[in-house]
Design an enzyme around this catalytic site. Structure first.
Site, PDB file in Angstrom:
ATOM      1  N   ASN A 156      -0.779  -3.200  -7.844  1.00 22.50           N
ATOM      2  CA  ASN A 156      -1.355  -2.162  -6.986  1.00 22.50           C
ATOM      3  C   ASN A 156      -0.834  -0.810  -7.463  1.00 22.50           C
ATOM      4  O   ASN A 156       0.316  -0.460  -7.210  1.00 22.50           O
ATOM      5  CB  ASN A 156      -0.972  -2.422  -5.523  1.00 22.50           C
ATOM      6  CG  ASN A 156      -1.530  -1.365  -4.585  1.00 22.50           C
ATOM      7  OD1 ASN A 156      -2.381  -0.562  -4.964  1.00 22.50           O
ATOM      8  ND2 ASN A 156      -1.041  -1.355  -3.352  1.00 22.50           N
ATOM      9  N   LYS A 169      -1.676   2.046  -6.450  1.00 24.17           N
ATOM     10  CA  LYS A 169      -1.651   3.035  -5.358  1.00 24.17           C
ATOM     11  C   LYS A 169      -2.276   4.356  -5.857  1.00 24.17           C
ATOM     12  O   LYS A 169      -3.279   4.315  -6.553  1.00 24.17           O
ATOM     13  CB  LYS A 169      -0.238   3.197  -4.805  1.00 24.17           C
ATOM     14  CG  LYS A 169       0.362   1.842  -4.393  1.00 24.17           C
ATOM     15  CD  LYS A 169       1.630   1.951  -3.594  1.00 24.17           C
ATOM     16  CE  LYS A 169       2.132   0.561  -3.251  1.00 24.17           C
ATOM     17  NZ  LYS A 169       3.316   0.598  -2.391  1.00 24.17           N
ATOM     18  N   HIS A 214      -3.424  -3.355   3.544  1.00 16.22           N
ATOM     19  CA  HIS A 214      -2.112  -2.953   3.035  1.00 16.22           C
ATOM     20  C   HIS A 214      -1.370  -2.156   4.102  1.00 16.22           C
ATOM     21  O   HIS A 214      -1.981  -1.423   4.878  1.00 16.22           O
ATOM     22  CB  HIS A 214      -2.263  -2.119   1.754  1.00 16.22           C
ATOM     23  CG  HIS A 214      -0.976  -1.920   1.028  1.00 16.22           C
ATOM     24  ND1 HIS A 214      -0.052  -0.960   1.407  1.00 16.22           N
ATOM     25  CD2 HIS A 214      -0.425  -2.572  -0.029  1.00 16.22           C
ATOM     26  CE1 HIS A 214       0.999  -1.038   0.608  1.00 16.22           C
ATOM     27  NE2 HIS A 214       0.804  -1.999  -0.273  1.00 16.22           N
ATOM     28  N   GLU A 218       0.284   0.443   4.033  1.00 12.25           N
ATOM     29  CA  GLU A 218       0.054   1.892   3.990  1.00 12.25           C
ATOM     30  C   GLU A 218      -1.268   2.246   4.664  1.00 12.25           C
ATOM     31  O   GLU A 218      -1.385   3.314   5.281  1.00 12.25           O
ATOM     32  CB  GLU A 218       0.097   2.380   2.533  1.00 12.25           C
ATOM     33  CG  GLU A 218       1.513   2.371   1.983  1.00 12.25           C
ATOM     34  CD  GLU A 218       1.623   2.189   0.482  1.00 12.25           C
ATOM     35  OE1 GLU A 218       2.753   1.981   0.012  1.00 12.25           O
ATOM     36  OE2 GLU A 218       0.597   2.242  -0.213  1.00 12.25           O
ATOM     37  N   GLU A 245       3.803  -9.006   2.489  1.00  7.32           N
ATOM     38  CA  GLU A 245       4.573  -7.845   2.053  1.00  7.32           C
ATOM     39  C   GLU A 245       5.399  -7.309   3.215  1.00  7.32           C
ATOM     40  O   GLU A 245       4.880  -6.559   4.048  1.00  7.32           O
ATOM     41  CB  GLU A 245       3.630  -6.739   1.549  1.00  7.32           C
ATOM     42  CG  GLU A 245       2.836  -7.112   0.315  1.00  7.32           C
ATOM     43  CD  GLU A 245       2.359  -5.862  -0.419  1.00  7.32           C
ATOM     44  OE1 GLU A 245       2.784  -5.657  -1.550  1.00  7.32           O
ATOM     45  OE2 GLU A 245       1.587  -5.084   0.170  1.00  7.32           O
ATOM     46  N   GLY A 248       8.541  -0.439  -1.811  1.00  7.79           N
ATOM     47  CA  GLY A 248       8.956   0.839  -2.383  1.00  7.79           C
ATOM     48  C   GLY A 248      10.348   1.295  -2.003  1.00  7.79           C
ATOM     49  O   GLY A 248      10.737   2.424  -2.261  1.00  7.79           O
ATOM     50  N   SER A 263       8.923  -4.554  -3.652  1.00 10.68           N
ATOM     51  CA  SER A 263       9.977  -4.286  -4.642  1.00 10.68           C
ATOM     52  C   SER A 263      10.173  -5.451  -5.620  1.00 10.68           C
ATOM     53  O   SER A 263      11.306  -5.811  -5.960  1.00 10.68           O
ATOM     54  CB  SER A 263      11.300  -3.921  -3.946  1.00 10.68           C
ATOM     55  OG  SER A 263      11.143  -2.719  -3.206  1.00 10.68           O
TER      56      SER A 263
END
Length: 251
Positions: A10, A12, A95, A97, A167, A173, A213
């Site tokens: 991904n 992003k 996701h 985000e 996730e 991140g 991560s």
């Protein structure tokens, strides 16, 4: 039947230039990749088709999001029908985000998943808990609540087009990573939920991949867990080590 190992990258909101995009493609095109792994990369929408054209054929592309309508007055959106027509095989949905920054609910994610599958797309469906939820012992309940609207929206056969990406939000991140045991427990819980909510054969055949991560250093231990069927890789997918992550199960 063995589940085929799946590694997604991904990107992003990266990269920011055409030249950087070409450099990322070159790393993959020049690499010796494990042929037993399904590899998919998700660039920003502006690079989706141009990256697809220059990538080797055994590396597929995914959109990072789509809407649930095929067309209409929805400024800024991309439709599943457009992706399918353009030959894009996958889309990432749900996701964290999108859920946190853009306030997407699990019900909306389920609507999008239904629309994507109806258009013939494969869906990388993201679920996962926050640190507060994990510390409160609510991981299983949170993930099941995220999956339940999708279960209601899909038929049994639709799950053949879904890859679930677990996730944990606290690991995305941050450099923190779920331990192999934590990942295995969450993946086993997802499989148990699918077995009871959908069907045992769906639980057995659906790939559940880990994201948060992931690096070349931790991918071997994570990938060795019996219910971890691959990875959704963020930052490391922009680095040469992405090749090592793809080749995790080799030798």
């Amino acid at each position: 039947m063995a589940r085929k190992f799946f590694v997604g990258g991904n990107f992003k909101l990266n990269p920011v230039t055409q030249e950087q995009k070409k450099a990322l493609a070159k790393v993959l095109n020049d690499a010796d990749l494990d042929p037993n792994v399904e590899v998919v990369v998700a660039p920003p929408a502006i690079y989706l088709l141009s990256l697809k054209e220059i990538l080797r054929k055994d590396v597929q592309v995914a959109a990072q999001n789509c809407y649930f309508k095929p067309s209409g007055a929805f400024t800024g959106e991309i439709s599943p029908a457009q992706l399918a027509d353009a030959g894009v095989p996958y889309v990432i949905l749900g996701h964290s985000e999108r859920r946190t920054l853009f306030h997407e609910t699990s019900e909306l994610v389920a609507q999008k998943t239904r629309a994507a599958i109806d258009a013939g797309l494969g869906v990388i469906l993201c679920v996962g808990e926050t640190l507060e939820e994990r510390e409160a012992g609510r991981t299983r309940a949170v993930v099941e609540a995220q999956l339940r609207p999708v279960v209601a929206a899909l038929g049994k056969d639709d799950w053949a087009r879904v890859v679930i990406a677990y996730e944990p939000v606290w690991a995305i991140g941050t450099g923190k990573v779920a331990s192999a045991a934590q990942a295995q427990e969450a993946h086993a819980d997802i499989r148990a939920f699918l077995a009871s909510a959908v069907a045992p054969e769906v639980a057995e055949s659906t790939r559940v991949i880990y994201g948060g991560s992931v690096t070349a250093k931790n991918s071997k231990e994570l990938g060795g867990q019996k219910d971890v069927d691959g990875f959704l890789v963020g930052g490391a997918s922009l680095k040469p080590e992405f090749v090592d992550i793809i080749n995790t199960m080799r030798g």
